[in-house]
Design an enzyme around this catalytic site. Structure first.
Site, PDB file in Angstrom:
ATOM      1  N   PRO A  23       0.831  -1.210   0.000  1.00 25.04           N
ATOM      2  CA  PRO A  23       0.000   0.000   0.000  1.00 25.04           C
ATOM      3  C   PRO A  23       0.862   1.256   0.000  1.00 25.04           C
ATOM      4  O   PRO A  23       1.821   1.353   0.765  1.00 25.04           O
ATOM      5  CB  PRO A  23      -0.815  -0.112   1.281  1.00 25.04           C
ATOM      6  CG  PRO A  23      -0.296  -1.273   2.026  1.00 25.04           C
ATOM      7  CD  PRO A  23       0.680  -2.010   1.197  1.00 25.04           C
ATOM      8  N   GLU A  24       0.539   2.180  -0.864  1.00 25.27           N
ATOM      9  CA  GLU A  24       1.266   3.449  -0.908  1.00 25.27           C
ATOM     10  C   GLU A  24       0.366   4.546  -0.330  1.00 25.27           C
ATOM     11  O   GLU A  24      -0.761   4.295   0.090  1.00 25.27           O
ATOM     12  CB  GLU A  24       1.688   3.756  -2.338  1.00 25.27           C
ATOM     13  CG  GLU A  24       2.758   2.780  -2.827  1.00 25.27           C
ATOM     14  CD  GLU A  24       3.825   3.445  -3.682  1.00 25.27           C
ATOM     15  OE1 GLU A  24       4.118   4.629  -3.472  1.00 25.27           O
ATOM     16  OE2 GLU A  24       4.349   2.756  -4.572  1.00 25.27           O
TER      17      GLU A  24
ATOM     18  N   LYS B 162       2.803   7.427   5.583  1.00 26.15           N
ATOM     19  CA  LYS B 162       2.052   6.191   5.368  1.00 26.15           C
ATOM     20  C   LYS B 162       1.635   5.553   6.688  1.00 26.15           C
ATOM     21  O   LYS B 162       1.286   4.379   6.742  1.00 26.15           O
ATOM     22  CB  LYS B 162       2.883   5.212   4.521  1.00 26.15           C
ATOM     23  CG  LYS B 162       3.024   5.707   3.076  1.00 26.15           C
ATOM     24  CD  LYS B 162       3.313   4.593   2.093  1.00 26.15           C
ATOM     25  CE  LYS B 162       4.759   4.205   2.078  1.00 26.15           C
ATOM     26  NZ  LYS B 162       5.021   3.120   1.110  1.00 26.15           N
TER      27      LYS B 162
ATOM     28  N   HIS C 227      -3.649 -14.915   9.851  1.00 28.91           N
ATOM     29  CA  HIS C 227      -2.598 -13.926  10.082  1.00 28.91           C
ATOM     30  C   HIS C 227      -3.070 -12.746  10.928  1.00 28.91           C
ATOM     31  O   HIS C 227      -2.626 -11.623  10.741  1.00 28.91           O
ATOM     32  CB  HIS C 227      -2.012 -13.401   8.765  1.00 28.91           C
ATOM     33  CG  HIS C 227      -1.581 -14.485   7.831  1.00 28.91           C
ATOM     34  ND1 HIS C 227      -0.544 -15.340   8.122  1.00 28.91           N
ATOM     35  CD2 HIS C 227      -2.061 -14.868   6.615  1.00 28.91           C
ATOM     36  CE1 HIS C 227      -0.397 -16.200   7.126  1.00 28.91           C
ATOM     37  NE2 HIS C 227      -1.306 -15.941   6.195  1.00 28.91           N
TER      38      HIS C 227
ATOM     39  N   ARG D  17      23.784  16.972  -4.511  1.00 24.89           N
ATOM     40  CA  ARG D  17      23.691  15.577  -4.038  1.00 24.89           C
ATOM     41  C   ARG D  17      24.081  14.615  -5.147  1.00 24.89           C
ATOM     42  O   ARG D  17      23.658  14.748  -6.284  1.00 24.89           O
ATOM     43  CB  ARG D  17      22.272  15.274  -3.543  1.00 24.89           C
ATOM     44  CG  ARG D  17      21.892  15.975  -2.245  1.00 24.89           C
ATOM     45  CD  ARG D  17      22.562  15.374  -1.023  1.00 24.89           C
ATOM     46  NE  ARG D  17      22.170  13.994  -0.806  1.00 24.89           N
ATOM     47  CZ  ARG D  17      21.094  13.626  -0.130  1.00 24.89           C
ATOM     48  NH1 ARG D  17      20.311  14.524   0.410  1.00 24.89           N
ATOM     49  NH2 ARG D  17      20.800  12.347   0.018  1.00 24.89           N
TER      50      ARG D  17
ATOM     51  N   ARG E 195      16.082  -1.512  -5.549  1.00 30.07           N
ATOM     52  CA  ARG E 195      14.708  -1.569  -6.056  1.00 30.07           C
ATOM     53  C   ARG E 195      14.710  -1.472  -7.574  1.00 30.07           C
ATOM     54  O   ARG E 195      15.531  -0.755  -8.150  1.00 30.07           O
ATOM     55  CB  ARG E 195      13.873  -0.388  -5.507  1.00 30.07           C
ATOM     56  CG  ARG E 195      13.934  -0.191  -4.007  1.00 30.07           C
ATOM     57  CD  ARG E 195      13.120  -1.219  -3.250  1.00 30.07           C
ATOM     58  NE  ARG E 195      11.705  -1.137  -3.563  1.00 30.07           N
ATOM     59  CZ  ARG E 195      10.851  -0.367  -2.913  1.00 30.07           C
ATOM     60  NH1 ARG E 195      11.255   0.411  -1.936  1.00 30.07           N
ATOM     61  NH2 ARG E 195       9.570  -0.366  -3.239  1.00 30.07           N
TER      62      ARG E 195
END
Ligand SMILES: [Zn+2]
Length: 267
Positions: A2-3, A59, A93, A147, A257
């Site tokens: 979930p974002e 989040k 769960h 950066r 990622r």
């Protein structure tokens, strides 16, 4: 996983269904997820108190009981809530079951156990979220200044922008026409401006789409926490780019990622 938009929709649903209710029994089903789950003694501070509001910061989901202590839940990869009648059989769960004064049961389930449940106070410092009037090009420019890290890693850094995960970071970079592996410091002011607008736009569109798909009344279940999202680059590796209709979507790994992008549309 979930974002931010999914968490946002879930919080709307939780707030609608649970505001004014209270926890009358705290039943821990396992001692730990990512961190320890408070037991019923520790949770005593929250029981028999009215749930004043449920809010989202980044989040994380915060249950506000109108006192200094809050219940903070993070869904991790696979966490979700179930709201059932008390007689319902126990879910798979299940890690925490909260019996409510209304007679309902709120259960937190998480198969992969990357979620977390804490009793805590409000965070001292709130990180900028990708919303209009919060995230600005000036802020992003300062964060990018000199950066060396990739721009994708930078916008996904939860200490810099809160709540932008892999899906929306990938989509925002596509929208802004910027390769995910560019160093953050190499972005020109016009690119930073575009990226800032793109981050806000993708989150805004996803929140609107999420709300629309659930009508005015999103429900508390798996569906709310896992939207089916139409993406341009994320999870589209080797597909022909929808925008240029020319290049295949490529993939690089950034900070472990997968990061998909169009080699033609993103420079
Ligand atoms: Zn393209």
């Amino acid at each position: 996983m979930p974002e931010l938009p999914e968490v946002n929709t879930l919080v709307t649903a939780l707030s609608r269904r649970l505001r004014g209710d209270s926890i009358i029994a705290w039943q821990r089903r396992s001692p730990k997820l990512r961190g320890p789950i408070p037991d019923s003694t520790e949770a005593g501070v929250l029981t028999d108190r009215k749930i004043v509001d449920i809010r989202r910061i980044a989040k994380s989901i915060y249950f506000d009981f109108g006192c200094s202590q809050l219940l903070k839940v993070h869904l991790g990869m696979t966490g979700y809530f179930l709201l059932t009648s008390e007689s319902c059989p126990e879910a798979k769960h299940a890690h925490l079951m909260l019996r409510l004064a209304s007679g309902q049961m709120l259960t937190f389930c998480d198969s992969r156990r990357f979620g977390s449940i804490e009793i805590t106070s409000w965070p001292d410092k709130v990180v900028v979220e990708p919303f209009k009037s919060k995230l600005t090009a000036t802020y992003l420019a300062t964060a990018c200044n000199s950066r060396q890290c990739s721009i994708k890693a930078l916008i996904m850094d939860q200490h810099i922008i809160a709540g932008l995960g892999n899906i929306y970071a990938s989509e925002a970079l596509f929208k802004a026409g910027i390769r995910p592996d560019r160093s953050a410091g190499s972005l020109k002011p016009t690119e930073i401006k575009k990226l800032c607008s793109a981050c806000i736009a993708v989150i805004d569109a996803a929140i609107k789409a999420g709300n629309a798909s659930f009508g005015d009344k999103p429900e508390i279940d798996r569906g709310t926490t896992h939207f089916a999202i139409e993406t341009c680059v994320y999870d589209q590796q080797n597909q022909i780019c929808q925008k240029c209709q020319k290049s295949k979507i490529a993939m690089v790994r950034i900070s472990g990622r997968s990061s998909c992008f169009c080699p033609t549309c993103q420079k």
